[in-house]
Design an enzyme around this catalytic site. Sequence first.
Site: not given
Length: 212
Positions: A69, A178
């Site tokens: 992140g 993903d």
Amino acid sequence: MPDSIPPAQPDVPTPSLVEQDSRPLIVCFGDSLTAGYGTEAGQAYPDYLQAELDHRRYSYRVVNAGISGNTTKDGVARVASIVAMKPAIVVVEFGGNDGLRGLRIADTRANLDQILSTLTASGTKVVLAGITLPPDYGADYIRQFNETYVLLAKKFNVPMLPFLLKGVFGVDGMMQPDRTHATAAGNKVVAENVFSLIQPLLNKEASTPSRR
């Protein structure tokens, strides 16, 4: 890389542990692509890079300083802690989260510039690993995004890997569902990509003699 990924703790040793291990450090500094998001412990690319170095008898210790992140701004906030480790080599891999969030290219460049400036000024050897974006982000934005790595590598005269996921992205079994993060098999290839990038910087005197 995406926003929704919860932050992970990097595998950064404490100073006392570093002092006990006299091998020069190679710090892999980045986001989830470095942290090994979505794979089991020991399956991030820095783990496979360590195995490759060991196999080739280079006496270096690889530290995984990736946090899922993280943006380039987060990298700026953490770079002092990387310098404090006194690494021999730092592999810088940031920018993917900036791009996926559509952040201003100018801000991403400024942050990466600060990261590279801080590291190079400390005397460590630095290499830069690039990433790119899906086509739906628009040709102009992607072009400017990709140019960021080229421009900064040239400015600081550091080796660059244009695409960290070379030989991985779009290859069966190499990417997670993903379509953003590598599988364990993919991370092995990433480690090979990174090893090729850093090999010219490795100190042959740090190699471990072959045993007979």
